[in-house]
Structure formats: C-alpha cells, structure tokens
Design an enzyme around this catalytic site. Structure first.
Site, PDB file in Angstrom:
ATOM      1  CD  GLU A  98      -3.723  -1.269  -1.750  1.00 20.15           C
ATOM      2  OE1 GLU A  98      -3.412  -0.735  -2.836  1.00 20.15           O
ATOM      3  OE2 GLU A  98      -4.148  -0.640  -0.794  1.00 20.15           O
ATOM      4  CG  HIS A 145      -1.829   1.062   1.405  1.00 23.77           C
ATOM      5  ND1 HIS A 145      -3.008   1.099   0.717  1.00 23.77           N
ATOM      6  CD2 HIS A 145      -1.783   2.182   2.150  1.00 23.77           C
ATOM      7  CE1 HIS A 145      -3.660   2.198   1.047  1.00 23.77           C
ATOM      8  NE2 HIS A 145      -2.942   2.880   1.922  1.00 23.77           N
ATOM      9  CG  ASN A 191      26.625 -25.910  -6.191  1.00 19.99           C
ATOM     10  OD1 ASN A 191      26.095 -26.177  -7.263  1.00 19.99           O
ATOM     11  ND2 ASN A 191      27.807 -25.345  -6.088  1.00 19.99           N
TER      12      ASN A 191
END
Lengths: 129, 618
Positions: free
Chosen positions: B70, B48, B342
């Site tokens: 939102e 917001h 990895n």
C-alpha cells in the site's frame, strides 16, 4: 451512554468489514444495525429513515467517508448526527481533515470492542455537555 | 462466537479472492495507461481494504504485506514515483504472495510464507523516494488543502502554512466541543491573506475535490453453490416426473379420447410442461456465470509469460460477458491456460523473427467467446508461426504414435489430430511454461468431459486458431433413444446428424472397418451391440444407422431400432455399476418417461474407440 437500542448505520464498501464492525458493535450491546456500501448509499438510507449513529469507513468508491460527512453536516435534517470515522492508521493529516469537516471521533483499525466502546462513550459525553 | 467468526473469515476469503483476481487485470490495464489516476485509486483502495479487514482478523502476515504494498501504491497514485514495469512486477509478485497467504487462511494450515525478501524489496522502493516526498510536505490525497492552494497562488509561503497548521493543532487540542479554526481563518486573522483570497482558494478547492462518479453496483446476493446445485437437482427430478406424466397422460388420451376429465388433465399437463421448462431455464440461468470469470486471469498470465519469454504479446479479449454454466467455467480454465501458454511459447515468434517476416513486433492473441445456437464458442487465435505439419508427422513417428508409412498418407486434419494423442509434445526442450507434463491430450479430455469439441485451424506463417465448442449447460439434454438387443440407450441429439435405413448387403468392409457409402461419402460404422458385448448382428436384413458428427468427423452407429426423441436429465454414475470395459463409453444415466433407467452414450469416446481401431487396422 447511548441507548442500546439506537439505530446504527455501518458504512463500508467491503462487506467483510461491515460484518466485522457489526460483530464488534454487538459485543458491546448494540444490535439495531443497518449497512450501507458507500457514502452515496449511506446518504440515501440516512435520508429515508431515522438513524442515531453512523460508523463509517473513509476510503470508498462513489462517495468517500469524508465527502459523506461533509454532506451530513450541511444537511439540515442530519447535521447533528454523531459520526465515528474508521481509518486504517493514525494518519494525522487525514484526521485533521475529518475533524475540520465535523467528525465526532475517529477510530484506527484494527480496533477492539473495548476501544470502540470508549470512543462511543467519549462522543456521548461531548454531545451531552 | 466461533461460528460467527468462521463466517466472517469465510466472507473475507471470498471477497479478498475476488479483489486479488481483479488486481491482476487492473495492473495489465494500468500498463496500457500508466497515468490512469482513477485506476490507481481503485488499486490502492483494494489493497487498503484487504489490509483493514486482515488487521481485525489477526492475519498479521497479510497486514504486513498489504501495508508495505500500500505504501508504494500510495506513492504511485500521488505521482511520487512513476509506474514502471519493474514496480508493476514487484507489486504483482506481492499480490501473488497475498493469494498464497489467503490460501493458507482458507486451508487453515497455520503455515506462513517467508516474506523477508518481498518485504525488503518493497521497502527498498518505498525508501528510495522518501526524501523527495518529505519535501513536498502535507499533501492531502483527496482534496487540495487551502494552504496549498494559497501557496500555489503565491499568496502565502510554506512557512506561513506550517505555522497556521501548528496553531490549528494546538487549538484543536485545547478546545473540546467547538470545531477548530480553519486554516483560512487563521491566515486571515494573522493578516497573511485577505478574505477574498481565501474565498477564491475555497472555490478552487471545491473544483479539485469533485467526487468521482461510478455506476451504481448491481443488486445481487451471494448464495452457496451447494444450494443452487440442490435446486438444480430437484428441478432435474421434476423434469423426469414431468416426462413420465406427459407419457401417461398421452397414453390415457389415446385410450379415452373423449373423456372430458382426460382433456382437462391434458390441458393441465400442457401448462405444467410449459412452467417446468421455464423453471428449468430459470434455474439453469442462476448457475450461469460470465466467462469473464475465467478470462480475467489471462491478461496477467499473458503479460508475465511474454515478459519471461522476452516476447511482445498483446491479448485481445472479446465476448467476456457471454454466460455459461458454472461447471463449464470451472473446467475450461485449464485447457485455455494450456492453449494460451502454447501460443506464447510455440506460436508467437521472437521480435526479430517477426520483424524479418514483416509482421508487427508485437504478437497478438485473440481470446473470444460467443454463443452459437445451443453452444458456446470459445476461440483462441494467435498470429504466430502456425503449426508445422511435417514437424508434427516427424514427432509422431519418433514417438511411435504412427508408422512412417501412415505418416505419408495422413491428411492435414489427421496430422493435427496427432497433437491430441497422449504422449505427444512438440516442445523440443521442456520449458517452465508449456512442458509441464500435461499435453494437448489433457486439453481434449477436459473439453470432452464438458461434452464439447475442439478444432484447430492453422496456416504456416499466419497463425493458429483453436475453436472450442461447448454446450451451454450440461445437466439437461435432448437425446435420441435407440434400442439394441432389447436394451435402450440414449444418444445426445446434439451429435446426431440424421438417421438412415440401409440393407445389410450394402455394408462393406474396408481394412477391417465396416463402412457404407452415403450419398457418395464413405462413412465408417460401429455396431452398438458389439461395443457393449451383445454381439454385432441381429440377423435382420436392414439396419438402422444413426449418423453422428463428432468434431467435424462423421460416423454411423448401427442399432436395432429407433425409439424417438426425449429430453433427459443426466445423472452421474457413481461406483462400479458398469463393467470397466464399457464405462468409458457411457456419459451418464437417466430415467425415461416410462420410468426406465437408460444409459447415455458418450459419442466422443465411441469416436476414440473407432479411431484407435482404424489406426490399428491401417
């Protein structure tokens, strides 16, 4: 209209927004401006010195704009203080809540310097009636 | 006011960046507890906030995207739609778009992102549930309304409340200065409820509207990094000046031991010395940041990777409040990303494999930071399959990094060293996660740049642990000054184990490599003079050997003379001041107390040169 030298408190948790609001206020001639980062901070500042006008955001951590407004209205010293609430969009229900809690006017962001001036003029007129 | 606008936009970028970074973490947190209302409120407020400021600044794409996001967040926090991994994925994707938009704003490239797809998908979710929402009516987000409470208590029905709201609206429009009548007042006036009912409802409202309390924010100010760097540089110069003064005053003291003025000078010097050290520490601390800044991005990354590899991986972070120099923060992210990628890609097994081996289905990666003397220790530990030494050897031979004969005799530690060699990658297939053309060699180089070291501990079937040791700060270090061919060089004291004096006759050559036996341990040697092209031997019958330790491997550096310990400020060398042949062996330069320019030796690079020679000669 309000005295150009009046002391204004800008309340918002987002410092960029505070700067933007300050910038817009400067454009319409107000430069005596302080900042607070939420409702609790604002109340502390309001109680420690005199301010003439508050421009506050709604949604903030700690203490939101509405709660702050309620506390201002229930404080003997502060209850007459004009408060302009900044809301994100015209959410009617929220506005109703704010009006009920005694906000003087509200402004939907983003707003222009012109709109802000107009809103402040409206507040001034109603107060001086 | 173009400057003012530029500054505001700059602030917007910095603040929004922080918010977007924190969102990643908050969402990962949210997936642990999908009902965390406070967290949902925070996330909503974050998006917001960005929307509000973006609107002012005319970043329309940002407004559009934050607005659509939102809307969904609002429904999540009001419990109208549940928090599901799919919705979290979508919102995180939208957050990624926001980051990209912010990048365009930062770069001022005027580019736009194609948001059609993401907006459509956001709106789809938004639309799906809209019917059920409209039925729930006027729900206030912050405070329960009196009408709602009275309705819940069965005192009035929803129609009564609707009517009262309309009355109130009309009243507000017509009355200018007076506040409009309250819903409670209207309902009592129209005889729908009693005053007591309203009072009771008001009491309940007060209870449900208690504000949330959070700790107060810290008192901080933002300072441009350049300014801090300037201060650090100045302090560096000050330290150099202090070192010179210390030297001069001690010379003077030796020359005029009883002069009261000299004594006073020495006292003042001692004081100045102390203050300079304190100042140095204080300035360095301003550049220190919590590793949290880097660690924060990993929960999101681990989550996304694990999902895409269809594995369950939990990331446990500890010690994220440990502070390190800013430059460490900036340079440690990439190596850690690589190691963690990895670990997920190769380390952690699939659910089925884990089950078969009696391990919990969810794999875990532990990322921790802690302080260890003057170093910081960062560990990445997984509970996966561990590293297969035989596989590494085979790969090494395949890639031509070692010969089959060499592979036979390599110790386990040496096998792991192969991982860090350029051109080595065990990924059989190049995945979008690990095989990005960057190998562990880059990890090692990056850590080397930070004057750090990396160590691997692994056990088949149990997991792998990477230990990264980094100095707390890079700018000021303790060194041992050595001399070769009348030139002075500095060796970082952190690498020095001891210094010994040896007769030349005890130096043996094994496989073209000079070694000595030090307390039963065979120590490879390198002649500093040879490294820098002065020629190896100075003809004296005894040698000074500086024993250094680089990543658990020890070797000796033969020098002509030892000159003592000195604290130096590292200055980067710019341009082609040194011949390219030797530049990689140099970590930087400094000015000594005597006002002499001295090169600082990069021990890790010397070690590499030595290792290459060893492999060639073997």
């Amino acid at each position: 209209m309000f005295d150009q030298n009046m002391r204004i408190l800008v309340v918002d948790d987002f410092s960029t927004m505070r700067r933007i609001v300050k910038n817009v206020l400067k454009q319409i001639g107000y430069s005596n401006i302080d900042e607070a980062e939420d409702g609790a901070d604002a109340l502390n500042k309001l109680r420690s010195r005199r301010y003439d006008f508050v421009v506050s955001d709604w949604n903030m951590p700690n203490l939101d704009g509405l709660e702050m407004l309620k506390q201002i209205r229930s404080d003997e010293q502060l209850k007459g203080l004009p408060v302009l609430m900044v809301t994100a969009e015209a959410e009617k229900e929220k506005v109703v809540t704010a009006i009920r809690a005694g906000v003087n006017n509200y402004i939907v962001k983003p707003f222009t310097a012109e709109t802000l001036k107009q809103k402040m003029e409206q507040i001034y007129e109603r107060l001086s009636k | 006011m173009p400057d003012e606008m530029d500054e505001i936009i700059h602030d917007f970028i910095v603040e929004s960046d922080e918010i977007l970074e924190s969102l990643d973490e908050k969402f990962v947190e949210l997936e642990k507890d999908r009902t965390d209302q406070q967290l949902l409120n925070e996330i909503f407020r974050d998006v917001h906030t960005i929307k509000g400021a973006a609107g002012f600044l005319g970043f329309n794409q940002m407004v559009e995207l934050t607005h659509a996001t939102e809307n969904i967040l609002k429904k999540l926090k009001e419990g109208q739609i549940p928090v599901t991994p799919e919705i979290t994925d979508l919102i995180l994707e939208s957050v990624d778009y926001m980051k990209r938009l912010l990048e365009h704003i930062r770069e001022k490239d005027g580019q736009e992102e194609d948001l059609t797809d993401i907006l459509a998908r956001l709106k789809e979710i938004d639309g799906q549930e809209s019917e059920s929402i409209s039925a729930s009516g006027h729900e206030d987000t912050d405070t329960k309304k009196i009408g709602t409470i009275l309705e819940e208590d069965g005192k009035v029905n929803s129609e009564d409340v609707e009517v009262a709201l309309k009355v109130q609206e009309v009243a507000r429009d017509s009355i200018e200065t007076e506040s409009p009548p309250r819903i409670g007042e209207i309902l009592t006036a129209t005889g729908k409820v009693s005053e007591d009912d309203v009072k009771e409802a008001l009491r309940k409202q007060g209870k449900s509207a208690e504000p949330e309390h959070k700790p107060q924010k810290e008192q901080t100010i933002r300072v441009d990094v350049e300014r801090l760097d300037d201060v650090l540089n100045l302090v560096g110069e000050l330290v150099l000046g202090r070192n010179r003064l210390l030297k001069i005053s001690s010379n003077l003291e030796a020359r005029y031991p009883d002069d009261p003025e000299i004594n006073a000078l020495n006292e003042t010097m001692a004081f100045l010395n102390l203050i300079t050290t304190d100042l140095q520490i204080a300035v360095m601390r301003t550049r220190m940041q919590q590793v949290k800044k880097v660690f924060n991005k990993f929960p999101r990354m681990v989550r996304d990777l694990a999902r895409s590899r269809d594995k369950d991986v939990e990331l446990l972070i500890t010690g994220e409040e440990t502070e390190v120099d800013k430059s460490v923060i900036e340079n440690i992210a990439d190596p850690l990303v690589h190691i963690i990628r990895n670990a997920i890609d190769h380390g952690i097994e699939t659910r089925e494999e884990r089950k078969e081996q009696g391990k919990p289905e969810t794999g875990s990666i532990r990322l921790s930071a802690s302080q260890e003397g003057n170093n910081i220790l960062i560990e990445v530990e997984d509970d996966g399959r561990g590293i297969d030494h035989e596989l590494i050897k085979r790969k090494g031979v395949e890639k031509g990094l070692i010969s089959p004969a060499q592979a036979e005799v390599l110790s386990k530690e040496e096998v792991l060293e192969l991982l860090f060699m350029p051109g080595f990658s065990t990924a059989a297939e190049v995945t979008d996660i690990s095989g990005r053309g960057v190998g562990m060699d880059v990890v090692k180089t990056n850590i080397g740049k930070l004057k750090g070291s990396i160590e691997i501990k692994t056990e088949r079937g149990k997991g792998t642990r990477f230990l990264i040791r980094l100095p707390l700060t890079l700018a000021i270090i303790q060194t041992l000054m050595v001399e070769v061919n009348s030139e002075v060089y500095a060796i970082p004291l952190s690498s020095v184990v001891e210094t010994v004096r040896f007769p030349e006759s005890e130096i043996r050559t094994v496989n073209h490599q000079e070694v000595i036996q030090l307390r039963g341990e065979v120590l490879p040697l390198v002649r500093l003079g040879e490294l820098f092209g002065y020629g190896g031997r100075n003809g004296s019958s005894t040698s000074y050997i500086v024993v250094v330790d680089e990543g658990k491997k020890k070797f000796g550096i033969i020098v002509d003379r030892l000159r003592g310990q000195e604290e130096v400020v590292i200055k980067a060398i710019e341009g082609d001041l040194i011949s390219t042949e030797h530049i990689e062996l140099i970590a930087g330069a400094t000015i000594t107390g005597e006002g002499r320019v001295v090169l600082i030796i990069d021990i890790a690079m010397v070690m590499d040169t030595l290792a290459k020679g060893e492999l060639l000669n073997a």
